[in-house]
Design an enzyme around this catalytic site. Structure first.
Site, mmCIF file in Angstrom:
data_model
loop_
_atom_site.group_PDB
_atom_site.id
_atom_site.type_symbol
_atom_site.label_atom_id
_atom_site.label_comp_id
_atom_site.label_asym_id
_atom_site.label_seq_id
_atom_site.Cartn_x
_atom_site.Cartn_y
_atom_site.Cartn_z
ATOM 1 N N GLY A 83 6.903 3.625 3.896
ATOM 2 C CA GLY A 83 7.255 4.668 4.857
ATOM 3 C C GLY A 83 8.766 4.702 4.972
ATOM 4 C CB ILE A 84 11.205 7.017 6.584
ATOM 5 C CG1 ILE A 84 10.344 8.167 6.120
ATOM 6 C CG2 ILE A 84 12.671 7.326 6.328
ATOM 7 C CD1 ILE A 84 9.387 8.647 7.167
ATOM 8 C CG ASN A 85 10.866 4.720 10.466
ATOM 9 O OD1 ASN A 85 11.953 5.144 10.089
ATOM 10 N ND2 ASN A 85 10.060 5.393 11.258
ATOM 11 C CG ASP A 127 6.915 13.047 8.094
ATOM 12 O OD1 ASP A 127 7.437 13.942 7.373
ATOM 13 O OD2 ASP A 127 6.879 11.845 7.765
ATOM 14 C CE LYS A 142 5.374 2.726 9.066
ATOM 15 N NZ LYS A 142 5.228 4.151 9.411
ATOM 16 C CB VAL A 177 1.999 0.278 4.578
ATOM 17 C CG1 VAL A 177 0.583 0.055 5.071
ATOM 18 C CG2 VAL A 177 2.723 1.291 5.463
ATOM 19 C CG LEU A 186 -1.949 -1.129 1.296
ATOM 20 C CD1 LEU A 186 -2.738 -1.042 2.600
ATOM 21 C CD2 LEU A 186 -2.899 -1.094 0.106
ATOM 22 N N GLY A 187 2.072 1.128 0.473
ATOM 23 C CA GLY A 187 2.943 2.299 0.509
ATOM 24 C C GLY A 187 4.244 1.993 1.211
HETATM 25 N N1 I85 Z 1 -4.254 2.421 2.909
HETATM 26 N N2 I85 Z 1 2.924 8.009 3.466
HETATM 27 C C1 I85 Z 1 3.033 7.549 2.085
HETATM 28 C C2 I85 Z 1 -2.339 3.136 4.230
HETATM 29 N N3 I85 Z 1 -4.296 2.226 5.203
HETATM 30 N N4 I85 Z 1 0.220 4.488 4.609
HETATM 31 C C3 I85 Z 1 2.452 5.716 4.290
HETATM 32 N N5 I85 Z 1 3.693 5.555 6.448
HETATM 33 C C4 I85 Z 1 2.652 5.001 7.139
HETATM 34 C C5 I85 Z 1 2.582 5.219 2.845
HETATM 35 C C6 I85 Z 1 3.477 6.127 2.011
HETATM 36 C C7 I85 Z 1 2.036 7.189 4.268
HETATM 37 O O1 I85 Z 1 2.705 4.868 8.350
HETATM 38 C C8 I85 Z 1 1.387 4.942 5.040
HETATM 39 C C9 I85 Z 1 1.478 4.615 6.377
HETATM 40 C C10 I85 Z 1 0.335 3.936 6.750
HETATM 41 C C11 I85 Z 1 -0.444 3.884 5.606
HETATM 42 C C12 I85 Z 1 -1.764 3.295 5.486
HETATM 43 C C13 I85 Z 1 -2.496 2.899 6.616
HETATM 44 C C14 I85 Z 1 -3.769 2.365 6.424
HETATM 45 C C15 I85 Z 1 -3.607 2.603 4.106
HETATM 46 C C16 I85 Z 1 3.781 5.531 5.007
HETATM 47 C C17 I85 Z 1 -3.856 2.739 1.625
HETATM 48 C C18 I85 Z 1 -4.808 2.466 0.508
HETATM 49 C C19 I85 Z 1 -5.011 3.421 -0.474
HETATM 50 C C20 I85 Z 1 -5.907 3.172 -1.526
HETATM 51 C C21 I85 Z 1 -6.558 1.956 -1.613
HETATM 52 C C22 I85 Z 1 -6.338 1.028 -0.637
HETATM 53 C C23 I85 Z 1 -5.479 1.288 0.414
HETATM 54 O O2 I85 Z 1 -2.782 3.218 1.394
HETATM 55 C C24 I85 Z 1 -7.039 -0.271 -0.721
HETATM 56 F F1 I85 Z 1 -6.260 -1.150 -1.310
HETATM 57 F F2 I85 Z 1 -7.345 -0.723 0.447
HETATM 58 F F3 I85 Z 1 -8.140 -0.138 -1.412
#
Ligand code: I85
Length: 358
Positions: free
Chosen positions: A31-33, A144, A51, A36, A28-29
C-alpha cells in the site's frame, strides 16, 4: 475484545503482536502507507493479513476510519490492531481477514467458464455500491476507489467482494455537526457545507470508471502514449470526453450507458449521490439486467501488458482529484511541506512540529 468509545473508535492493543500471531515473510501487497503480509493466529492457525503502518496521525486516521467501517459485509474486516515498538520505531499493526480470492479484474480476466455478462457486472457494481453507501452514510469518503482495492474473500464462486485500503479516507463535513450549538446555521457560508459533497462525489466518479471498465475491459480515459497522465488525457477528463466504442459497447444496454453518464458527470454538484445510484434500476433491479455476454474478459487479457499502466494512471488521476477537492480547504500549517517552514522546524524551536507524510 477491544474497547469501543462513544464515537465507535477503538484502542489498539499494546501487548506484543507476536504473542498471538506468527508473522510470515509472504508479502500480499504494497500500500502507499505500508506493506501487507500474511500472518497466522498462533492458537487457531487461521490465516490473516497484516498491514504494517508507521504510527503517525495519518495512520491513526486510516485505522480509525477503517475500524469504524468494518461492520459492512463489503468492506475488509479488521480483526485486531496493535501498537508495538520495533527498535525505536512505533508501528500500528492491523490484522485483517485474509482475502484469498485476489483482485476483482484478475478474477474476470482468469474466467474460463463462458463470458462475463452485463447482469454479473450489475451485481458486482451493486456490491461495491453497498460498501460506498455504508461509508457515505457514516460521512466517510474513501477517495481511493480503484480496482486494486477490490478483493474477493475466496477464489471460488461463493467469494464475497470487499473494499480495502483506507489510506486516503476522510471524514466529511456533516451537516449534523452544524446543528450542534457551536455553529449557527443562519450564518454558515456555502463553502463550509460544500466539501462534504465533493469528497463523496469523488467516490461516485471512481464508481463510474470502475463500471465502465467492468462493461468493456478498458478505461474511459487513457493516455495515447502510455505512462504519465498526458495533457490530452487531462483535457479529456476535465471536459468529460469519452465514448462507448463498438464492437465492445454495441450490445450493452442503454440503461448501463445512461448510469455511467450520470456518474461520470464533470460537474460534481450534478453527479449522482450514492443513494441515487442505488435507486437506479440497473442497480436496484440488477436481477433483471440482460445477460448480454461482454468483451471484458478478452479485452482484459489482451490489455494485460498495459494493465499496470492503466492502474498507475487511475492512481494518478485519483491523486489529482483529491488535491483539487482539498484546495477548497484552507491549508493547515501542520501538514504543509513548505521548505522555509521545514528549515524552521529543523532549527528545532520545538514550536513547529514536523509534517506528517501526506
Ligand atoms: N489478501 N491495493 C493493492 C490483501 N487480504 N491488500 C493493498 N492496501 C491495503 C495491496 C496492494 C490493496 O490496505 C491491500 C491492502 C490490504 C490488502 C489485503 C487485505 C487482506 C489480502 C494495499 C491478498 C491475497 C490475494 C491472493 C491470495 C492470497 C492473498 O492480497 C492468499 F495468499 F491468501 F492466498
Amino acid at each position: 475484545m477491544n474497547e469501543v468509545n462513544i464515537r465507535g473508535s477503538r484502542t489498539p492493543k499494546s501487548s506484543p503482536i507476536t504473542d498471538a500471531y506468527e508473522i510470515s515473510d509472504t508479502v500480499l501487497g504494497l500500500g502507499i502507507n505500508g506493506k501487507v503480509v500474511q500472518c497466522y493466529d498462533k492458537k487457531t492457525r487461521h490465516k490473516y493479513a497484516l498491514k504494517v503502518l508507521h504510527d503517525c496521525t495519518k495512520a491513526r486516521r486510516e485505522v480509525d476510519l477503517h475500524w469504524r467501517a468494518s461492520g459492512c459485509k463489503h468492506i475488509v474486516n479488521i480483526i485486531d490492531v496493535y501498537e508495538n515498538t520495533y527498535s525505536g520505531n512505533k508501528c500500528l499493526l492491523v490484522i485483517m481477514e485474509c482475502m484469498e480470492g485476489g483482485e476483482l479484474f484478475q478474477r474476470i480476466q482468469d474466467r474460463q467458464d463462458g463470458a462475463f455478462t452485463e447482469r454479473e457486472a450489475a451485481e458486482i457494481m451493486r456490491e461495491i455500491c453497498l460498501a460506498v453507501k455504508y461509508l457515505h452514510n457514516m460521512n466517510i469518503a474513501h477517495r481511493d476507489l480503484k480496482p486494486e482495492n477490490l478483493l474477493y474473500t475466496t477464489p471460488d464462486p461463493t467469494g464475497i467482494l470487499k473494499l480495502t485500503d483506507f489510506g486516503f479516507a476522510k471524514e466529511t463535513f456533516s451537516k449534523d455537526t452544524l446543528q450542534t450549538p457551536c455553529y449557527t446555521p443562519y450564518y454558515v457560508a456555502p463553502e463550509v457545507l460544500g466539501p462534504e459533497k465533493y469528497d463523496k462525489s469523488c467516490d461516485i466518479w471512481s464508481l463510474g470508471v470502475i463500471m465502465y471498465i467492468l462493461l468493456c475491459g478498458f478505461p474511459p480515459f487513457y493516455s495515447n502514449h502510455g505512462l504519465a497522465i498526458s495533457p490530452g488525457m487531462k483535457k479529456r477528463i476535465r471536459t468529460g470526453q469519452y465514448d462507448f466504442p463498438n464492437p465492445e459497447w454495441q450490445h450493452v444496454s442503454q440503461d448501463a450507458k445512461d448510469l455511467i453518464r450520470f456518474m461520470l458527470c464533470i460537474d460534481p454538484t450534478q453527479r449522482l449521490t450514492i443513494d441515487q445510484v442505488m435507486r437506479n434500476k440497473w442497480i436496484a433491479q440488477y436481477t433483471e439486467v440482460p445477460q448480454t455476454p461482454l468483451h471484458t474478459g478478452r479485452m482484459l487479457r489482451e490489455g494485460e501488458d498495459i494493465w499496470p499502466e492503466v492502474q498507475e494512471e487511475m492512481t494518478r488521476s485519483l491523486a489529482t482529484m483529491r488535491v483539487d477537492y482539498d484546495q477548497v480547504h484552507i491549508k493547515n500549517l501542520d501538514n504543509t511541506n513548505n521548505p522555509l517552514l521545514n528549515k524552521r522546524r529543523k532549527r528545532g524551536t520545538g514550536e513547529i512540529a514536523e509534517p506528517q507524510p501526506q
